[in-house]
Design a protein around this motif. Structure first.
Motif, PDB file in Angstrom:
ATOM      1  N   ARG A   1     -73.061  -4.170  63.058  1.00  0.00           N
ATOM      2  CA  ARG A   1     -74.468  -4.528  62.907  1.00  0.00           C
ATOM      3  C   ARG A   1     -75.163  -3.625  61.894  1.00  0.00           C
ATOM      4  NH1 ARG A   1     -74.519  -4.974  68.699  1.00  0.00           N
ATOM      5  NH2 ARG A   1     -75.631  -2.977  68.792  1.00  0.00           N
ATOM      6  N   THR A   2     -74.838  -2.362  61.907  1.00  0.00           N
ATOM      7  CA  THR A   2     -75.439  -1.431  60.943  1.00  0.00           C
ATOM      8  C   THR A   2     -75.051  -1.788  59.525  1.00  0.00           C
ATOM      9  OG1 THR A   2     -75.411   0.310  62.621  1.00  0.00           O
ATOM     10  CG2 THR A   2     -75.663   0.989  60.327  1.00  0.00           C
ATOM     11  N   ALA A   3     -73.783  -2.122  59.317  1.00  0.00           N
ATOM     12  CA  ALA A   3     -73.331  -2.493  57.976  1.00  0.00           C
ATOM     13  C   ALA A   3     -73.980  -3.792  57.519  1.00  0.00           C
ATOM     14  CB  ALA A   3     -71.811  -2.622  57.964  1.00  0.00           C
ATOM     15  N   HIS A   4     -74.112  -4.746  58.436  1.00  0.00           N
ATOM     16  CA  HIS A   4     -74.744  -6.012  58.075  1.00  0.00           C
ATOM     17  C   HIS A   4     -76.224  -5.818  57.761  1.00  0.00           C
ATOM     18  CE1 HIS A   4     -76.527 -10.029  58.699  1.00  0.00           C
ATOM     19  NE2 HIS A   4     -75.354 -10.490  58.281  1.00  0.00           N
ATOM     20  N   GLU A   5     -76.899  -4.954  58.512  1.00  0.00           N
ATOM     21  CA  GLU A   5     -78.309  -4.708  58.252  1.00  0.00           C
ATOM     22  C   GLU A   5     -78.506  -3.997  56.914  1.00  0.00           C
ATOM     23  OE1 GLU A   5     -82.152  -2.412  60.258  1.00  0.00           O
ATOM     24  OE2 GLU A   5     -80.196  -2.414  61.249  1.00  0.00           O
ATOM     25  N   ALA A   6     -77.611  -3.077  56.576  1.00  0.00           N
ATOM     26  CA  ALA A   6     -77.717  -2.395  55.286  1.00  0.00           C
ATOM     27  C   ALA A   6     -77.520  -3.361  54.126  1.00  0.00           C
ATOM     28  CB  ALA A   6     -76.687  -1.257  55.206  1.00  0.00           C
ATOM     29  N   ALA A   7     -76.618  -4.333  54.300  1.00  0.00           N
ATOM     30  CA  ALA A   7     -76.422  -5.328  53.249  1.00  0.00           C
ATOM     31  C   ALA A   7     -77.605  -6.267  53.118  1.00  0.00           C
ATOM     32  CB  ALA A   7     -75.152  -6.130  53.520  1.00  0.00           C
ATOM     33  N   ALA A   8     -78.391  -6.431  54.189  1.00  0.00           N
ATOM     34  CA  ALA A   8     -79.551  -7.315  54.149  1.00  0.00           C
ATOM     35  C   ALA A   8     -80.799  -6.643  53.623  1.00  0.00           C
ATOM     36  CB  ALA A   8     -79.828  -7.880  55.542  1.00  0.00           C
ATOM     37  N   ARG A   9     -80.756  -5.355  53.335  1.00  0.00           N
ATOM     38  CA  ARG A   9     -81.900  -4.622  52.812  1.00  0.00           C
ATOM     39  C   ARG A   9     -81.868  -4.625  51.288  1.00  0.00           C
ATOM     40  NH1 ARG A   9     -86.010  -4.305  55.031  1.00  0.00           N
ATOM     41  NH2 ARG A   9     -86.570  -2.248  54.233  1.00  0.00           N
ATOM     42  N   PRO A  10     -82.996  -4.406  50.635  1.00  0.00           N
ATOM     43  CA  PRO A  10     -82.989  -4.323  49.165  1.00  0.00           C
ATOM     44  C   PRO A  10     -82.104  -3.176  48.695  1.00  0.00           C
ATOM     45  CG  PRO A  10     -85.221  -4.575  49.998  1.00  0.00           C
ATOM     46  CD  PRO A  10     -84.357  -4.318  51.187  1.00  0.00           C
ATOM     47  N   PRO A  11     -81.466  -3.327  47.541  1.00  0.00           N
ATOM     48  CA  PRO A  11     -80.540  -2.288  47.076  1.00  0.00           C
ATOM     49  C   PRO A  11     -81.275  -1.016  46.655  1.00  0.00           C
ATOM     50  CG  PRO A  11     -80.837  -3.955  45.392  1.00  0.00           C
ATOM     51  CD  PRO A  11     -81.561  -4.459  46.602  1.00  0.00           C
ATOM     52  N   VAL A  12     -80.548   0.091  46.705  1.00  0.00           N
ATOM     53  CA  VAL A  12     -81.072   1.369  46.209  1.00  0.00           C
ATOM     54  C   VAL A  12     -81.065   1.308  44.686  1.00  0.00           C
ATOM     55  CG1 VAL A  12     -80.771   3.852  46.190  1.00  0.00           C
ATOM     56  CG2 VAL A  12     -80.203   2.538  48.242  1.00  0.00           C
TER      57      VAL A  12
ATOM     58  N   GLU B   1     -88.930   1.869  38.112  1.00  0.00           N
ATOM     59  CA  GLU B   1     -90.189   2.237  37.464  1.00  0.00           C
ATOM     60  C   GLU B   1     -91.324   1.326  37.899  1.00  0.00           C
ATOM     61  OE1 GLU B   1     -91.893   2.895  32.889  1.00  0.00           O
ATOM     62  OE2 GLU B   1     -89.849   2.169  33.243  1.00  0.00           O
ATOM     63  N   LEU B   2     -91.066   0.072  37.974  1.00  0.00           N
ATOM     64  CA  LEU B   2     -92.100  -0.871  38.411  1.00  0.00           C
ATOM     65  C   LEU B   2     -92.401  -0.731  39.900  1.00  0.00           C
ATOM     66  CD1 LEU B   2     -90.896  -4.060  36.481  1.00  0.00           C
ATOM     67  CD2 LEU B   2     -92.794  -2.549  35.880  1.00  0.00           C
ATOM     68  N   LEU B   3     -91.411  -0.385  40.682  1.00  0.00           N
ATOM     69  CA  LEU B   3     -91.641  -0.194  42.112  1.00  0.00           C
ATOM     70  C   LEU B   3     -92.520   1.018  42.372  1.00  0.00           C
ATOM     71  CD1 LEU B   3     -90.936  -1.273  44.952  1.00  0.00           C
ATOM     72  CD2 LEU B   3     -88.982   0.274  44.943  1.00  0.00           C
ATOM     73  N   ASP B   4     -92.318   2.101  41.610  1.00  0.00           N
ATOM     74  CA  ASP B   4     -93.160   3.288  41.773  1.00  0.00           C
ATOM     75  C   ASP B   4     -94.607   3.016  41.383  1.00  0.00           C
ATOM     76  OD1 ASP B   4     -90.917   4.600  42.590  1.00  0.00           O
ATOM     77  OD2 ASP B   4     -90.509   5.553  40.658  1.00  0.00           O
ATOM     78  N   CYS B   5     -94.821   2.074  40.480  1.00  0.00           N
ATOM     79  CA  CYS B   5     -96.179   1.729  40.069  1.00  0.00           C
ATOM     80  C   CYS B   5     -96.880   0.795  41.047  1.00  0.00           C
ATOM     81  CB  CYS B   5     -96.164   1.094  38.680  1.00  0.00           C
ATOM     82  SG  CYS B   5     -95.642   2.191  37.354  1.00  0.00           S
ATOM     83  N   GLY B   6     -96.176   0.313  42.040  1.00  0.00           N
ATOM     84  CA  GLY B   6     -96.791  -0.606  42.984  1.00  0.00           C
ATOM     85  C   GLY B   6     -96.874  -2.033  42.475  1.00  0.00           C
ATOM     86  N   LEU B   7     -96.140  -2.359  41.412  1.00  0.00           N
ATOM     87  CA  LEU B   7     -96.140  -3.719  40.889  1.00  0.00           C
ATOM     88  C   LEU B   7     -95.103  -4.608  41.567  1.00  0.00           C
ATOM     89  CD1 LEU B   7     -96.557  -2.999  37.064  1.00  0.00           C
ATOM     90  CD2 LEU B   7     -98.325  -3.610  38.727  1.00  0.00           C
ATOM     91  N   LEU B   8     -94.183  -4.033  42.297  1.00  0.00           N
ATOM     92  CA  LEU B   8     -93.149  -4.781  43.015  1.00  0.00           C
ATOM     93  C   LEU B   8     -93.249  -4.461  44.502  1.00  0.00           C
ATOM     94  CD1 LEU B   8     -89.996  -4.317  40.730  1.00  0.00           C
ATOM     95  CD2 LEU B   8     -91.623  -6.202  40.728  1.00  0.00           C
ATOM     96  N   THR B   9     -92.719  -5.377  45.286  1.00  0.00           N
ATOM     97  CA  THR B   9     -92.657  -5.189  46.730  1.00  0.00           C
ATOM     98  C   THR B   9     -91.335  -5.740  47.231  1.00  0.00           C
ATOM     99  OG1 THR B   9     -93.782  -5.646  48.828  1.00  0.00           O
ATOM    100  CG2 THR B   9     -93.784  -7.391  47.199  1.00  0.00           C
ATOM    101  N   PRO B  10     -90.698  -5.120  48.217  1.00  0.00           N
ATOM    102  CA  PRO B  10     -89.420  -5.645  48.735  1.00  0.00           C
ATOM    103  C   PRO B  10     -89.631  -6.871  49.602  1.00  0.00           C
ATOM    104  CG  PRO B  10     -90.062  -3.682  49.935  1.00  0.00           C
ATOM    105  CD  PRO B  10     -91.065  -3.838  48.833  1.00  0.00           C
ATOM    106  N   VAL B  11     -88.770  -7.857  49.407  1.00  0.00           N
ATOM    107  CA  VAL B  11     -88.776  -9.091  50.202  1.00  0.00           C
ATOM    108  C   VAL B  11     -87.322  -9.421  50.519  1.00  0.00           C
ATOM    109  CG1 VAL B  11     -89.346 -11.540  50.284  1.00  0.00           C
ATOM    110  CG2 VAL B  11     -90.880  -9.945  49.133  1.00  0.00           C
ATOM    111  N   GLY B  12     -86.933  -9.188  51.755  1.00  0.00           N
ATOM    112  CA  GLY B  12     -85.551  -9.471  52.130  1.00  0.00           C
ATOM    113  C   GLY B  12     -84.586  -8.564  51.401  1.00  0.00           C
TER     114      GLY B  12
END
Length: 797
Positions: free
Chosen positions: A64-75, A368-379
């Protein structure tokens, strides 16, 4: 290699690499075995005996932990030397504790907050606190774009059960998800009302934390959800958030500016993440200007020192900062913003940006865009934050949207068709692929749909599979590509057959067979006819058509008056008025018939005024069938109606029997002469035959024969005559006793009368048969009478 997930980066594939053979995947879909063939089209056949997979097992904690990590946005990869800014969660302790407490009790909660209020960040904290609450752990799902519960239930099934190549049918899915006991965190909820009720009813052992915006459809009153509203931050927390993102304390001027911004933005955390990026960019620009001031200017160089200093942003720029922030990021980041605007806000995976932008270091633009607040994680992906797409389009970033969409479509057509890319990777990029397909020209759209459809089918992401097939069929129709159009219709038919939509499957498969027949494609035609034969077999077997996943409460039943009660209503016979006849000629006597059923005419006469009778009902002796199972609101009226009808029939039977057997010795009728008269002439148009079909007319009474009083009895048209058929009154001088017991005739028939008695056919319930007139002492079979006597009137003599 992909630095985050270990998959092969398509951009790093050598140009001269050999093309691997097409991937063919075999799946189990309900009662079928589905073979996804990207070349000739998918093939479907019934599941062979013993081929059904075993009962799927649930994942353990590590899986379950591995599946949840795969379902999160990538680093995201970052530029060396640029640490990620801190993201504190402020002023949310009360909401967090309340959510954890409710979820631990098994209660479901709807967390409502405007876009940018920090709902996703709060869900991350709650997920860590609820790790050991439920037996199946914590499951993270994304509801973005899902307005029906079917795909969410399939996603929940795939997250809990270990079934990589199996897509259960509707019944199997509902049976499996009912056994799941987990804390489900559903972010970006996009449905409500009855659809949300279906999701909750299908998983009674799950506790849900539903994050939604205020404009999302509200749940129904029967959902019993706890409501928690997430508002903005206070003034002190806004200042603390700015300082944490900046890494320094605010000046007095910046603190006043932050207070004004909080009033304008209602304290939304997203606005202060973007405001911190504005201040950080301002510090970088002012720091660069300060370093340039330390250098000695040239002899002929004049530089205005005041112009190098960047002032604070205005309040309008702080409330809508996308244009100003985009003007200060790198060129690769601005190119990525143009691509996102062309794709409807969807940003491709950072591994695709080097090929799409043309810069080998463009993958760092996402961070860079994520740090500026122009992007947001979705799934599992990133997209433009709320309000950013509109602000960028007003600034001109959407002017090249058509060209950017075509470029993205051609790139995804190559990438999705490459055999080194797994179907799971394609499914994770589904939203960007579908957005590129929507904005591409017909040629690029056909190519992309042709390569992406088999990958979506193999990854069990069938919602995206259907959408890409429909888009491809439309593009092929516009381009006149008959072969490609036949392929898309065939795949749509196979998909509908797997989901139990037989009518849709037949229509799509017949269209595909017709197109392939015009092209003389024998192999494709055979595959289509095999699938069509399965549709025919399931229709002939009476397999219930699987509707869309709906679990609403039973619909309200119709009124009790419309419920059919066969035994209660069929016990009463409809009375049909007959045409009155002025005169009836006596016929030969017949053998007496004992009638054991209740005379309909008598029953109708007794209860005509008091109880209106319903037409066409069954005999009273038949048992009443069990009432239809339905909601409690219908049972009592239906039972009362049946009981009332049975009471009417029973009472009518008793009264009718009493009426028939009440007179033991009926009054004697007048004397009748025993001398027959000459035969009367046959009148055309009158009924002259007997029951046996002969036309022999019996002799009429002799002239001069009279009653004992010396006068012939006159016929009273108003006197009631029970047990007489319509239009069969006796001739003058003939008396009929209303008795069911046969008696001996009082006169002997003449020697000229026929001696063979006629046979009376049994009465029918549809139309009254012609009943012969009898002699004085003969009983008459009960038939219907147009003028039934009133219960209060005594029988006439």
């Amino acid at each position: 290699m992909d630095r985050t997930q270990g998959h092969a980066d398509p951009a790093e594939q050598p140009a001269g690499a050999p093309w691997a053979p097409a991937r063919v995947v075999s799946l189990t879909a309900g009662d079928f075995t589905l073979t996804v063939n990207p070349v000739d089209g998918s093939e479907i056949e019934p599941l062979r005996p013993g081929g059904r997979p075993n009962r799927p097992a649930k994942r353990d904690a590590a899986a379950r932990t591995a599946h949840e990590a795969a379902a999160r946005p990538p680093v995201l990869p970052r530029i060396p030397g640029t640490p990620a800014p801190a993201r504190p969660l402020l002023e949310r302790e009360e909401e967090r504790e309340r959510l954890v407490r409710l979820l631990a009790r098994g209660r479901s909660v709807r967390l409502t907050g405007p876009a940018g209020s920090g709902r996703s960040a709060l869900l991350d904290v709650v997920a860590a606190k609820c790790a050991g609450v439920a037996p199946d752990g914590v499951v993270r799902l994304s509801g973005y774009g899902h307005q029906q519960p079917a795909e969410l239930l399939h996603a929940l099934y795939a997250a809990v059960y270990e079934a990589p190549q199996e897509r259960p049918d509707r019944d199997e899915l509902l049976a499996r998800v009912r056994e799941i006991g987990a804390v489900v965190l559903l972010d970006d909820l996009d449905m409500g009302g009855s659809a949300l009720d279906e999701l909750l009813r299908a998983t009674p052992e799950c506790a849900y934390l539903l994050a939604a915006t205020p404009d999302t459809k509200a749940p129904s009153d029967d959902s019993h959800l706890e409501e928690i509203f997430l508002g903005g931050l206070g003034r002190a927390d806004c200042v603390a958030l700015l300082e944490a993102r900046l890494g320094r304390e605010l000046t007095e001027q910046e603190t006043a500016w932050a207070g004004d911004l909080r009033f304008a933005s209602e304290g939304l955390p997203l606005r202060f993440v973007q405001a911190a990026a504005l201040l950080r960019q301002r510090d970088e620009l002012n720091g660069t200007a300060t370093e340039d001031d330390d250098e000695e200017p040239g002899v002929f160089e004049e530089r205005p020192r005041d112009a190098a200093f960047v002032p604070l942003p205005t309040l309008a720029e702080g409330a809508a900062p996308a244009e100003l922030l985009a003007s200060r990021v790198s060129e690769s980041a601005r190119a990525a913003l143009r691509i996102a605007c062309a794709l409807g806000g969807e940003l491709p995976h950072h591994a695709h940006l080097p090929a799409l932008v043309g810069d080998t270091h463009a993958d760092t633009a996402v961070a860079e865009l994520l740090d500026c607040g122009l992007l947001t994680p979705v799934g599992t992906r990133y997209r433009l934050a709320a309000g950013v797409a509109r602000q960028l389009e007003e600034a001109g970033y959407g002017d090249s949207a058509a060209e950017e969409a075509r470029t993205a479509a051609r790139h995804y057509a190559w990438w999705t068709g490459h055999t080194s890319v797994t179907p799971q990777r394609v499914a994770a990029e589904a939203d960007a692929v579908l957005a590129a397909l929507a904005g591409a020209d017909v040629v690029a759209a056909i190519l992309l749909a042709r390569t992406a459809a088999p990958a979506f089918a193999a990854s069990l992401h069938w919602e995206a599979w259907e959408r890409v097939l429909r888009s491809g069929a439309e593009a092929a129709r516009k381009a006149g590509e008959v072969a490609e159009q036949a392929y898309f219709h065939h795949e749509l038919g196979v998909l509908a057959l797997c989901e139990g939509r037989l009518e849709r499957a037949r229509a799509e498969l017949e269209a595909s067979i017709g197109l392939r027949g015009a092209l003389a494609d024998k192999r494709g035609t055979v595959a289509g006819r095999r699938a069509l034969a399965l549709v025919t077999d399931r229709e002939a077997a009476g397999v219930e058509v699987s509707p869309p996943l709906r679990l609403e409460a039973p619909a309200s039943a119709p009124a009790a008056a419309t419920v059919a009660l066969p035994a209660a209503s069929e016990a009463v016979t409809q009375v049909t008025p007959a045409t009155p006849v002025t005169a009836v000629t006596p016929v030969t006597p017949v053998a007496p018939v004992i009638q054991r059923t209740v005379a309909p005419a008598t029953l109708s006469a007794v209860f005509e005024d008091a109880f209106p009778l319903t037409p066409k009902a069954a005999p009273a002796a038949e048992p009443v069938p069990a009432p239809v199972k339905d909601t409690p609101s219908r049972k009592r009226p239906a039972l009362l109606a049946a009981a009332g009808a049975l009471a009417v029939v029973a009472l009518g039977t008793v009264v009718a029997l009493a009426v028939q057997s009440g007179d033991a010795e009926p009054p004697q009728g007048p004397a009748v002469s025993s001398t027959p008269a000459p035969a009367a002439p046959v009148v055309p148009g009158t009924e002259t035959g007997t029951e046996t079909g002969t036309n022999d007319m019996p002799p009429a009474p002799e002239p001069g024969s009279s009653a004992p009083g010396g006068t012939a009895p006159t016929e009273d048209p108003t006197s009631p005559e029970p047990n007489l058929s319509p239009g069969s009154r006796p001739a003058p001088g003939v008396s009929v006793k209303p008795s069911s017991t046969p008696r001996t005739p009082t006169r002997k028939p003449s020697s000229t009368l026929p001696t063979t008695p006629a046979t009376t056919p049994p009465p029918t319930s549809t139309s009254p048969a012609p009943t012969p007139s009898t002699s004085t002492s003969q009983s008459v079979p009960p038939t219907q009478s147009p003028t039934a006597p009133s219960p209060a009137e005594p029988p006439s003599t």
